[in-house]
Design an enzyme around this catalytic site. Structure first.
Site, PDB file in Angstrom:
ATOM      1  N   ALA A  95       0.865  -1.172   0.000  1.00 47.41           N
ATOM      2  CA  ALA A  95       0.000   0.000   0.000  1.00 47.41           C
ATOM      3  C   ALA A  95       0.903   1.224   0.000  1.00 47.41           C
ATOM      4  CB  ALA A  95      -0.898  -0.016   1.230  1.00 47.41           C
ATOM      5  N   VAL A  96       1.863   1.222  -0.943  1.00 47.62           N
ATOM      6  CA  VAL A  96       2.838   2.323  -0.998  1.00 47.62           C
ATOM      7  C   VAL A  96       2.118   3.649  -1.242  1.00 47.62           C
ATOM      8  CG1 VAL A  96       4.809   3.249  -2.278  1.00 47.62           C
ATOM      9  CG2 VAL A  96       4.748   0.824  -1.681  1.00 47.62           C
ATOM     10  N   LEU A 127       1.657   5.315  -4.223  1.00 46.06           N
ATOM     11  CA  LEU A 127       2.213   6.173  -5.289  1.00 46.06           C
ATOM     12  C   LEU A 127       3.130   7.271  -4.762  1.00 46.06           C
ATOM     13  CD1 LEU A 127      -1.010   6.558  -7.462  1.00 46.06           C
ATOM     14  CD2 LEU A 127       0.955   5.095  -7.959  1.00 46.06           C
ATOM     15  N   CYS A 180      -6.033   3.898 -10.122  1.00 42.66           N
ATOM     16  CA  CYS A 180      -6.023   4.913  -9.061  1.00 42.66           C
ATOM     17  C   CYS A 180      -7.448   5.363  -8.732  1.00 42.66           C
ATOM     18  CB  CYS A 180      -5.244   6.138  -9.511  1.00 42.66           C
ATOM     19  SG  CYS A 180      -3.639   5.770 -10.189  1.00 42.66           S
ATOM     20  N   GLY A 218       2.860 -11.130  -6.797  1.00 40.12           N
ATOM     21  CA  GLY A 218       3.727 -12.294  -6.620  1.00 40.12           C
ATOM     22  C   GLY A 218       3.069 -13.575  -7.121  1.00 40.12           C
ATOM     23  N   GLY A 224       3.060 -12.142 -11.018  1.00 35.75           N
ATOM     24  CA  GLY A 224       3.642 -13.367 -10.471  1.00 35.75           C
ATOM     25  C   GLY A 224       4.680 -14.036 -11.347  1.00 35.75           C
TER      26      GLY A 224
HETATM   27  C1  LIG Z   1       5.808  -2.165  -4.064  1.00 33.84           C
HETATM   28  C2  LIG Z   1       4.970  -2.089  -5.309  1.00 33.84           C
HETATM   29  C3  LIG Z   1       4.733  -0.846  -5.899  1.00 33.84           C
HETATM   30  C4  LIG Z   1       3.956  -0.761  -7.063  1.00 33.84           C
HETATM   31  N1  LIG Z   1       3.732   0.471  -7.641  1.00 33.84           N
HETATM   32  C5  LIG Z   1       3.017   0.554  -8.799  1.00 33.84           C
HETATM   33  C6  LIG Z   1       2.834   1.801  -9.454  1.00 33.84           C
HETATM   34  O1  LIG Z   1       3.333   2.852  -9.023  1.00 33.84           O
HETATM   35  N2  LIG Z   1       2.065   1.829 -10.587  1.00 33.84           N
HETATM   36  C7  LIG Z   1       1.506   0.689 -11.112  1.00 33.84           C
HETATM   37  O2  LIG Z   1       0.830   0.756 -12.150  1.00 33.84           O
HETATM   38  N3  LIG Z   1       1.704  -0.523 -10.526  1.00 33.84           N
HETATM   39  C8  LIG Z   1       2.436  -0.611  -9.394  1.00 33.84           C
HETATM   40  N4  LIG Z   1       2.626  -1.838  -8.798  1.00 33.84           N
HETATM   41  C9  LIG Z   1       2.056  -3.053  -9.424  1.00 33.84           C
HETATM   42  C10 LIG Z   1       3.103  -3.821 -10.242  1.00 33.84           C
HETATM   43  O3  LIG Z   1       3.642  -3.012 -11.273  1.00 33.84           O
HETATM   44  C11 LIG Z   1       2.478  -5.101 -10.852  1.00 33.84           C
HETATM   45  O4  LIG Z   1       1.379  -4.757 -11.657  1.00 33.84           O
HETATM   46  C12 LIG Z   1       2.011  -6.108  -9.797  1.00 33.84           C
HETATM   47  O5  LIG Z   1       2.879  -6.125  -8.696  1.00 33.84           O
HETATM   48  C13 LIG Z   1       1.860  -7.517 -10.349  1.00 33.84           C
HETATM   49  O6  LIG Z   1       3.079  -8.021 -10.853  1.00 33.84           O
HETATM   50  P1  LIG Z   1       4.088  -8.939  -9.973  1.00 33.84           P
HETATM   51  O7  LIG Z   1       3.258 -10.049  -9.370  1.00 33.84           O
HETATM   52  O8  LIG Z   1       5.126  -9.408 -10.941  1.00 33.84           O
HETATM   53  O9  LIG Z   1       4.646  -8.049  -8.929  1.00 33.84           O
HETATM   54  C14 LIG Z   1       3.404  -1.944  -7.639  1.00 33.84           C
HETATM   55  C15 LIG Z   1       3.664  -3.189  -7.042  1.00 33.84           C
HETATM   56  C16 LIG Z   1       4.437  -3.294  -5.899  1.00 33.84           C
HETATM   57  C17 LIG Z   1       4.699  -4.650  -5.303  1.00 33.84           C
END
Ligand SMILES: Cc1cc2nc3c(=O)[nH]c(=O)nc-3n(C[C@H](O)[C@H](O)[C@H](O)COP(=O)(O)O)c2cc1C
Length: 303
Positions: free
Chosen positions: A70-71, A73, A130, A217, A244
């Site tokens: 829950a960063v 943005l 968003c 993940g 993931g």
């Molecule tokens: C810490 C963190 C920050 C993220 N920040 C953004 C972001 O700023 N904008 C966005 O579109 N997605 C953001 N995401 C989502 C990732 O880009 C991605 O869509 C999501 O984590 C699924 O892919 P993964 O399972 O490979 O991580 C963020 C994900 C994580 C874990």
């Protein structure tokens, strides 16, 4: 060595492996660990018109086979990006793509207009997950109407390759994908994080300050794969798959399901050179199977 080149809109990728927004900073932080020019594309973290502090801590939690975040943005805004980050990125020999986020349509449009002027940014990824603060905080991307409206206005302002990143927190992702295609998106990427929650039974408290957060993940991979396959069968524009992906095999599965390119997110936190390993692994797979080009496996699922 197979041909790994891929095209999305007018964007040329030297290989189909990109880093996902929010998981690889601005890319340059990793230049000491690896040759970042070998990455097909670096999608930088969510950038908004005005600076944002993000959500209070704790804003990350580990869950079985995944993580919640829950960063919120956190970033210093688009003007800071242009003046202080862009000069250090513009000579990197790969595609730098800005993830544009916003809390109302005007924010998205103004941010996209500013990025449009940057010669060395060939594309944006529009994060429509968003909340729309002017309409009760519901995310733009959870209704076809909301998604279409923001894409329509950004499309009018942004002239280069427009990738729209879809939210998985919807009933029918294909309806949203078609709506953004109709408004001129050059590509869709999916999935963003799935809404989740974690609780500490001992303290009876949620693990995140915001109570709920975004799950990513390996836990989300089967859902992401299903959505990529559904969207691939519903639109004509290229689909970018993520959710993931931890290794080359996961990446190949997404491409067989219809992804033209893929992104690596959470896996970067475990090993920041995952992207490099994944593109090498895809290449070995193509050689072993006798494919001449990576484009031959896109949507090549046997059903
Ligand atoms: C810490 C963190 C920050 C993220 N920040 C953004 C972001 O700023 N904008 C966005 O579109 N997605 C953001 N995401 C989502 C990732 O880009 C991605 O869509 C999501 O984590 C699924 O892919 P993964 O399972 O490979 O991580 C963020 C994900 C994580 C874990």
């Amino acid at each position: 060595m197979a041909d790994l080149n891929i095209k999305i809109g007018s964007l040329n990728l030297k290989n189909p492996v990109m880093t996902a927004s929010g998981t690889f900073g601005y890319g340059e932080e990793f230049a000491d660990f690896m040759d970042i020019s070998q990455i097909g594309g670096i999608i930088v973290k969510g950038t908004t018109l005005n600076p944002r502090e993000g959500n209070p801590y704790p804003r990350m939690a580990e869950t079985p086979s995944g993580m919640l975040n829950a960063v919120g943005l956190q970033n210093k805004g688009v003007h800071y990006f242009v003046n202080s980050i862009y000069p250090g990125l513009k000579d990197i020999n790969t595609n730098i793509i800005v993830n544009v986020s916003g809390s109302c349509i005007d924010d998205y449009v103004q941010t996209a207009e500013i990025i449009n002027e940057l010669e060395h940014i060939p594309a944006i990824e529009l994060n429509i997950s968003c909340p729309n603060v002017k309409q009760g905080g519901m995310a733009f991307g959870v209704t076809a109407k909301g998604a279409a409206e923001v894409v329509k206005q950004v499309r009018a302002a942004y002239k280069k390759t427009l990738i729209v990143k879809l939210s998985p927190n919807v009933t029918d992702v294909t309806e949203i994908a078609r709506a953004v295609e109709e408004q001129g998106a050059d590509s869709v990427s999916l999935i963003n994080t799935l809404l989740g929650m974690a609780i500490d039974a001992e303290t009876r408290r949620p693990l995140l300050s915001t109570i709920t957060g975004g799950l990513s993940g390996p836990a989300v991979k089967p859902i992401a794969l299903r959505m990529v396959w559904q969207v691939y069968n519903s639109v004509k524009i290229p689909v970018v798959g993520l959710g993931g992906i931890m290794n080359w095999k996961d990446a190949v599965e997404f491409m067989l399901a219809g992804a033209t390119a893929i992104q690596i997110g959470t896996a970067n936190f475990i090993d920041p050179i995952t992207t490099q390993r994944v593109s090498e692994g895809i290449n070995d797979y193509l050689d072993r199977k006798g494919y001449k080009s990576v484009s031959e496996i896109i949507g090549a699922l046997e059903v």
